[in-house]
Enzyme design. Structure first.
Site, short mmCIF file in Angstrom:
data_model
loop_
_atom_site.label_atom_id
_atom_site.label_comp_id
_atom_site.label_asym_id
_atom_site.label_seq_id
_atom_site.Cartn_x
_atom_site.Cartn_y
_atom_site.Cartn_z
N SER A 109 0.82 -1.19 0.06
CA SER A 109 0.07 -0.07 0.08
C SER A 109 0.82 1.37 -0.03
O SER A 109 1.58 1.53 -0.97
CB SER A 109 -0.88 -0.01 1.00
OG SER A 109 -1.84 0.84 1.19
N ASP A 159 -10.15 -4.39 -5.14
CA ASP A 159 -9.58 -3.08 -4.36
C ASP A 159 -10.36 -1.83 -4.51
O ASP A 159 -10.12 -1.29 -5.53
CB ASP A 159 -8.09 -3.08 -4.55
CG ASP A 159 -7.24 -2.32 -3.49
OD1 ASP A 159 -6.12 -2.71 -3.16
OD2 ASP A 159 -7.84 -1.56 -2.70
N HIS A 190 -8.19 -4.79 -0.56
CA HIS A 190 -6.93 -4.09 -0.55
C HIS A 190 -5.92 -4.75 0.43
O HIS A 190 -4.92 -4.64 0.60
CB HIS A 190 -7.02 -2.80 0.22
CG HIS A 190 -5.75 -1.82 0.06
ND1 HIS A 190 -5.26 -1.39 -0.97
CD2 HIS A 190 -5.31 -1.13 1.12
CE1 HIS A 190 -4.38 -0.56 -0.75
NE2 HIS A 190 -4.36 -0.36 0.44
C1 MLT Z 1 -3.34 3.92 2.03
O1 MLT Z 1 -4.25 4.25 2.42
O2 MLT Z 1 -2.11 4.08 2.42
C2 MLT Z 1 -3.48 4.29 0.52
O3 MLT Z 1 -4.07 3.11 0.27
C3 MLT Z 1 -2.25 4.28 -0.21
C4 MLT Z 1 -1.33 5.79 0.25
O4 MLT Z 1 -2.03 6.54 0.96
O5 MLT Z 1 -0.25 5.77 -0.08
#
Ligand code: MLT
Length: 206
Positions: A109, A159, A190
């Site tokens: 992520s 996702d 996710h």
């Molecule tokens: C997160 O919540 O971390 C997002 O999915 C990705 C990001 O903000 O880089």
């Protein structure tokens, strides 16, 4: 830059292991330097592990760069933080005698997104990168020719955050740096699944 600039863990390869591989683990939002250790061990139990904590706090949750809202990134901060993390990695390579030719970055992520940003900016050279649920960290960047990295991008078909199309777009951007990219889609959202670990293990073995 010294390694003290980032809270981190370094776990040497198990005693007597012949492997020179080091996994650089980059956690997601709200994670820390301990978050992905188990995942790293599941991917390669013999490798050394370097795992920093993101220095940006979003309501107390560590991340590697600022965002303006879900999926809307502060791209100036992405660039600055990519350089900052790249400097940390260089210091860690020296301090822990990491064999850079056997360095594998494993990001999830937000961690996958800062890894992708470092590669697109040419800030760090990762021979191999495993990017779980990655997004496009920089809308406009002149991809710098890299050293022909091999990249696995593992996205979730359902996702709601890292939409499959962003995985396809990121794959093309990394290919423009000369990287070889394998893009796969798990039947998942996710979250990571056991299939992600198995796919990463198989891919690393190739
Ligand atoms: C997160 O919540 O971390 C997002 O999915 C990705 C990001 O903000 O880089």
């Amino acid at each position: 830059m010294s390694t003290t600039e980032f809270i981190h863990r370094f776990l040497p390869a198990a005693d007597g292991q012949k492997t020179e591989r080091t996994l650089l683990l980059l956690h997601g939002t709200g994670g820390n330097e301990n978050d992905l250790i188990e995942l790293g061990r599941a991917i390669d139990s013999d490798a050394a592990i370097l795992s920093p904590r993101g220095r940006v706090l979003e309501n107390g949750s560590p991340r590697f760069f600022r965002r303006l809202s879900e999926g809307v990134f502060d791209e100036a901060d992405v660039i600055a933080r990519a350089h900052q993390l790249g400097d940390f990695i260089k210091s860690a390579v020296t301090e822990y005698r990491i064999a850079t030719q056997h360095l594998v970055v494993v990001g999830y992520s937000n961690g996958a997104n800062i890894a992708a940003a470092m590669m697109l900016l040419g800030v760090a050279e990762f021979p191999r990168a495993i990017l779980f649920r990655a997004m496009v960290p920089l809308a406009k960047v002149d991809p710098r020719p890299a050293q022909k990295a091999a990249v696995l991008i593992a996205e979730g078909q359902f996702d709601p955050i890292a939409h499959p199309d962003t995985g396809r777009q990121l794959a093309e951007m990394l290919r423009a740096t000369g990287a070889t990219v394998d893009l796969i889609f798990q039947s998942a959202g996710h979250e990571l699944t056991p299939n992600d670990v198995m796919a990463a293990r198989r891919w690393l073995a190739t």
